[in-house]
Design a protein around this motif. Structure first.
Motif: not given
Length: 440
Positions: A46-51, A59-61, A72-74, A78-83
């Motif tokens: 799922g992480v490569p999907h998000m990236n 597009t948007a998540v 989920l919280d982690q 991480e996703f928020t920290a990357r923008g």
């Protein structure tokens, strides 16, 4: 992640210039509308999907979905920290697909979830990006293909090398006859997996919804060494190294050979390493599929012996009457019949090959292709589910051969084995209320 956007888009330029010959999908997704993705299962793939979603334009998540609150919280942090921004967190995918805020469900949950979640999403009017394998049994794959046809949405399977610029270039050369008649493809995978140990049954940790994690699978007590990766090696939830990794290369073999289902399947598998742990399946496998016309595809899997071939942990050797080609995710080399190298092409952007996430530019290209199909910008879908199902079936047949007498005779039109014992594995049992609808 956002800083990588331009590099990802440059690597994907070939697909971005796709033609406009497909029928219009304007009623579903307009050419300029933002496509919103909910990602189900954010521990691994799922992480490569998000990236990839964040790197693509328009597009948007919309949602991150996981049954493990800590994971989920982690991932959200991480996703928020990357923008990343503007996304919601969800525990249950069924609530998300009811929402008008999502256009696509991407499924990176464990294998036993793939078909059921995809069929539910289609019924809710969503498009689906589904990680391989698309099913845990042939029956599930058949039901998923039928659901896609019934609801008319786009379903793309995650055999992402189908979107590789270099792989498509090689397949075009093969179809043009550069290597002559392709008669045999040898594929392999090697890794150095360790023991999974002996687990203990007991209460699940408070941050994990074990009931929902099991989903369609028959119920059993929580075991300490199953979540989050080792489920791959238990028949209740996983499909073994064949569906986990061989599927990628066998898909390429089928593409190069120009075949569908085999006439004969043989599988010799053993648990050679760590034989006293809980791993239920083979860690060493020799699989051979024979197709009409005597064409052959082979896969050799060594989960715990990382001896590479041609300097590669995975790959495909495609053999033809005029020459051969060595292919992996990062390019190809062509040889003449004397074994001399005549052409070498290296991918402009690398993709991981044997780690558990397998992240790289191919994720972006594969999603970009799916979005182009959704928008009506191309009718050349890289991996429509009807094709993904056939390649997944090759792997199911390998597992079925392994679990029976080691050999199957199959109908090359339908893929069905003739053995009554083998047909017992055509479908599985489900937890009450989670059954997959029959297609017949």
């Amino acid at each position: 992640m956002l800083n990588r956007r331009s590099a990802f888009l440059t690597a994907g330029a070939a697909l971005a210039t796709a033609g406009m010959s497909a029928r219009s999908y304007a009623q579903i997704i307009g050419a300029n509308e933002r496509v919103r993705f909910a990602v189900m299962g954010v521990n691994g793939r799922g992480v490569p999907h998000m990236n990839a979603i964040a790197a693509l334009p328009n597009t948007a998540v919309s949602h991150l979905i996981d049954v493990d609150r800590n994971i989920l919280d982690q991932r959200a942090s991480e996703f928020t920290a990357r923008g990343g921004s503007g996304f919601a967190l969800a525990h249950d995918y069924r609530r998300v697909i009811e929402s008008a805020d999502t256009d696509v469900l991407t499924i990176a949950a464990p294998d036993h979830w793939h078909a059921r979640a995809a069929i539910d999403a289609l019924a809710a009017g969503k498009h689906v990006y589904i990680e391989k394998p698309c099913s845990v049994t042939p029956h599930e794959g058949e039901a998923l293909v039928a659901a896609q046809q019934r609801y008319g949405r786009v379903v793309q399977m995650g055999n992402q090398q189908r979107s590789s610029v270099e792989t498509k270039d090689l397949m075009h050369l093969i179809q043009e006859g550069l290597l002559g008649e392709i008669y045999e493809v040898d594929t392999w995978y090697a890794n150095s997996r360790g023991s999974i140990g002996v687990g203990v049954d007991g209460p699940p940790p408070p941050h994990l919804d074990w009931e929902l994690w099991q989903g369609p699978a028959p119920r059993r007590a929580y075991r300490s060494n199953v979540v989050h990766y080792n489920w791959h090696w238990f028949w209740r939830w996983g499909t073994g190294e064949i569906c986990n990794n061989a599927l990628h290369e066998l898909d390429l073999a089928r593409w190069a050979l120009g075949v569908t289902y085999p006439e004969h399947v043989s599988a010799l598998g053993q648990r050679r390493f760590y034989q006293n742990d809980d791993w239920e399946m083979y860690d060493t496998m020799r699989l051979e599929l024979t197709f009409p016309g005597g064409k052959i595809a082979r896969w050799t899997g060594h989960s715990c012996n990382n001896l590479q071939r041609f300097g590669r942990g995975r790959g495909a050797l495609i053999m033809g009457t005029n020459g051969s080609a060595l292919l992996d995710r990062n390019g190809y080399t062509i040889f003449d019949l004397r074994g001399a190298k005549v052409r070498e092409v290296t991918a402009t952007a690398a993709s991981a090959t044997v780690d558990t996430r397998g992240e790289g530019v191919l994720d972006l290209l594969h999603l970009e292709n799916m979005i182009a199909v959704m928008r009506g910008q191309t009718d050349q879908q890289a991996s429509p589910i009807a094709e993904g199902h056939i390649s997944t079936m090759l792997c199911h047949l390998g597992n079925i051969a392994y679990r029976t007498d080691g050999a199957l005779s199959c109908d090359p039109v339908t893929g069905r084995p003739s053995s009554r014992e083998a047909l017992r594995y055509w479908r599985r049992d489900y937890a009450d209320g989670w059954e997959i609808p029959t297609t017949q």
